[in-house]
Design an enzyme around this catalytic site. Sequence first.
Site, PDB file in Angstrom:
ATOM      1  N   ASN A   1       0.666  -1.131   0.032  1.00 43.41           N
ATOM      2  CA  ASN A   1      -0.153   0.059   0.050  1.00 43.41           C
ATOM      3  C   ASN A   1       0.937   1.073   0.166  1.00 43.41           C
ATOM      4  O   ASN A   1       1.905   1.175   0.330  1.00 43.41           O
ATOM      5  CB  ASN A   1      -1.018  -0.177   1.359  1.00 43.41           C
ATOM      6  CG  ASN A   1      -1.807   1.040   1.400  1.00 43.41           C
ATOM      7  OD1 ASN A   1      -2.438   1.534   0.084  1.00 43.41           O
ATOM      8  ND2 ASN A   1      -2.047   1.871   2.391  1.00 43.41           N
TER       9      ASN A   1
ATOM     10  N   HIS B   1       0.754   5.253   1.091  1.00 44.76           N
ATOM     11  CA  HIS B   1       0.214   6.125   2.042  1.00 44.76           C
ATOM     12  C   HIS B   1       0.898   7.693   1.912  1.00 44.76           C
ATOM     13  O   HIS B   1       2.143   7.365   2.241  1.00 44.76           O
ATOM     14  CB  HIS B   1       0.035   5.591   3.285  1.00 44.76           C
ATOM     15  CG  HIS B   1      -0.864   6.624   4.492  1.00 44.76           C
ATOM     16  ND1 HIS B   1      -2.227   6.715   4.272  1.00 44.76           N
ATOM     17  CD2 HIS B   1      -0.447   7.665   5.410  1.00 44.76           C
ATOM     18  CE1 HIS B   1      -2.672   7.744   5.174  1.00 44.76           C
ATOM     19  NE2 HIS B   1      -1.468   8.181   5.929  1.00 44.76           N
TER      20      HIS B   1
HETATM   21  C1  GRF Z   1      -2.391   8.951  -3.582  1.00 47.96           C
HETATM   22  O1  GRF Z   1      -2.218  10.095  -2.986  1.00 47.96           O
HETATM   23  C2  GRF Z   1      -2.118   7.810  -2.579  1.00 47.96           C
HETATM   24  O2  GRF Z   1      -1.053   7.951  -1.566  1.00 47.96           O
HETATM   25  C3  GRF Z   1      -3.396   7.687  -1.770  1.00 47.96           C
HETATM   26  O3  GRF Z   1      -4.418   7.768  -2.798  1.00 47.96           O
HETATM   27  C4  GRF Z   1      -3.892   8.606  -3.622  1.00 47.96           C
HETATM   28  C5  GRF Z   1      -4.121   7.729  -4.933  1.00 47.96           C
HETATM   29  O4  GRF Z   1      -3.847   8.716  -6.049  1.00 47.96           O
HETATM   30  N1  GRF Z   1      -3.662   6.004  -1.393  1.00 47.96           N
HETATM   31  P1  GRF Z   1      -3.984   7.828  -7.453  1.00 47.96           P
HETATM   32  O5  GRF Z   1      -5.109   7.453  -7.876  1.00 47.96           O
HETATM   33  O6  GRF Z   1      -3.002   6.865  -7.649  1.00 47.96           O
HETATM   34  O7  GRF Z   1      -3.480   9.036  -8.454  1.00 47.96           O
END
Ligand code: GRF
Length: 200
Positions: A106, A108
Amino acid sequence: LKIGVLASGRGTNLQSIIDGIESGEITAEIELVISDNEDAGALERAKKHNIDSCYINPADYETDQDFEQEMVNNLKEKDVELVVMAGFMRLLSPYFIRQYRHQIMNIHPSLLPAFKGLHAQKQALDYGVKVAGCTVHFADEGMDTGPIILQAAVEVKWDDTEERLAARILEQEHKIYPEAIRLYAEDKLEVIDGKVKIKE
Ligand code: GRF
């Protein structure tokens, strides 16, 4: 390495992984992209790159476990070895985690363990930290917990808005996620006592 991606949103992290594979940097293939949001940009990106994708509607299932079973069935059918959560906005249950122990990543948008949960960039701004960033980790039963693989830091500017900070962090996300997956594909990640050792 066979990868399955779970994404709920626009999919820019998915895109950075697709780019890393297509450039040859990552020796892997994305077998399936699953979204719980039929309008997810991630599904469009998958289609554009001829990657199998499916929308699984949680509302079609009696329980969260039934919904997760459907995702697991699809992933197992494709022999997925690494599940990559790329902006997937649901918490996976212990049931799902058990299916893929240390095979779920994951990302974050904070320097965990700080600022878990939603709107992590805003949490950082509200707290007044001077350094923010992002974290790639193996998912475990908790929310935004699990062994940390890679992190990247960014400066917080005094006049930052949530959007500007999020954009600065996102640039780093697009670097560390492909890198973490490359390391995994090259078998350079080892979890010892809950900590990730990079054998590079
Ligand atoms: C990213 O900021 C990630 O850190 C968080 O959700 C967002 C996903 O962005 N989990 P994307 O859909 O990959 O553009």
